[in-house]
Design an enzyme around this catalytic site. Structure first.
Site, PDB file in Angstrom:
ATOM      1  N   TYR A  59       0.822  -1.200   0.000  1.00  0.00           N
ATOM      2  CA  TYR A  59       0.000   0.000   0.000  1.00  0.00           C
ATOM      3  C   TYR A  59       0.860   1.256   0.000  1.00  0.00           C
ATOM      4  O   TYR A  59       1.560   1.557   0.972  1.00  0.00           O
ATOM      5  CB  TYR A  59      -0.939   0.025   1.206  1.00  0.00           C
ATOM      6  N   HIS A 118       0.120 -11.921   0.842  1.00  0.00           N
ATOM      7  CA  HIS A 118      -0.894 -11.054   0.222  1.00  0.00           C
ATOM      8  C   HIS A 118      -1.698 -11.777  -0.857  1.00  0.00           C
ATOM      9  O   HIS A 118      -2.905 -11.568  -0.985  1.00  0.00           O
ATOM     10  CB  HIS A 118      -0.224  -9.801  -0.342  1.00  0.00           C
TER      11      HIS A 118
END
Length: 296
Positions: A59, A118
């Site tokens: 992010y 992830h």
């Protein structure tokens, strides 16, 4: 005012628990002019009891993790539940240690409560599990899990030594994206693995996808709005309540404004009736066949 009570927590396989409502940080850190507002929003969430913060090294290339670090600096570390995620290409013994150390440095923390792969891509699951267990042994993380894993991925993970130590799976789930209900939800419940739902109030954009609808389509739906009116609640609260009704499901909506964060927290008190669920499902029915998992 603490809005997240003991009954609003889920039990994890290792006997620990986590809040059913967290704060997401995807798309935070992308605009320098919004950084302080994002920090303040996370702080406000913690202050009202939303102690779970979900982030990832991906992010904003670490800026979201840095925002988290700034937000938690005035709180006791034990009062905050930190979750971050590692890229699949970094989930090996050559890179994962530097990845987790970078994440911890950005968050000014000495350990993570939860660390997720992830997405799978071409990661070697045996290597991933070995590394995650080693990170636990070294004290970098308390527990680990996965994200964007479908049934076949979970079955492969279960074949790996210590793969059954996986604590959670984070997937896309909302009223308009119910694909996991067909086979992944039953599989994980059979094996005692809870969920974290990202995108719990819908997906950004207006395009209808194979397994899901846009946030705008959910917000504008007649039946969703009628249920919201019946409960004297906002549409966002109804959408969150739909996800939170599952006893093994955590929701991690992103919010920055204090009013929006309070609105999310209040959804914990909403209880949808069978009539409500039937009406919602009339617009967005449960899947009747396997749907390819969307991954973000």
């Amino acid at each position: 005012m603490n809005l997240v009570t003991a009954k609003n927590r889920i039990l994890l396989p290792d006997g620990s628990s986590m809040s059913k409502l967290g704060q997401g940080t995807w798309q935070m850190g992308e605009d320098d002019e919004k950084l302080q507002r994002e920090v303040d929003g996370l702080k406000h969430g913690i202050e009202i009891g939303i102690d779970l913060i979900d982030t990832a090294e991906m992010y904003a290339d670490g800026k979201a993790e840095n925002i988290v670090g700034n937000a938690i600096q005035d709180f006791d570390r034990e009062k905050v539940y930190l979750l971050s995620k590692v890229y699949p290409e970094n989930a090996n013994r050559h890179r994962i240690y530097s990845s987790v150390q970078r994440s911890l440095k950005l968050m000014n923390a000495d350990y993570l409560d939860m660390y997720l792969l992830h997405w799978r891509e071409d990661a070697d699951l045996a290597e991933v599990v070995y590394c995650m267990e080693d990170l636990k042994d070294k004290g970098y993380i308390k527990r680990w899990g996965v994200s964007n894993f479908d049934v076949e991925d979970m079955e492969d993970l279960w074949k790996v030594t210590d793969g059954k130590n996986c604590a959670i799976n984070q997937v896309l789930y909302n009223l308009g994206s119910r694909g996991i209900e067909y086979d992944l939800m039953p599989w994980q419940r059979e094996h005692g693995v809870p969920f974290i739902a990202y995108g719990p109030v819908g997906q950004a954009g207006a395009q209808v996808t194979q397994d899901g609808v846009s946030k705008a389509a959910l917000m504008g739906d007649k039946n969703v709005n009628e249920v919201a009116k019946r409960h004297n609640a906002s549409v966002v609260q109804i959408l969150l309540a739909f996800v939170l009704k599952e006893k093994d499901m955590v929701a991690i909506p992103k919010a920055v404004g204090f009013d929006h964060i309070d609105e999310n927290a209040a959804a914990l008190a909403l209880e949808l009736t069978e009539e409500d669920l039937e009406q919602l499902s009339s617009s967005f029915p449960a899947p009747t066949q396997k749907i390819l998992m969307e991954k973000y």
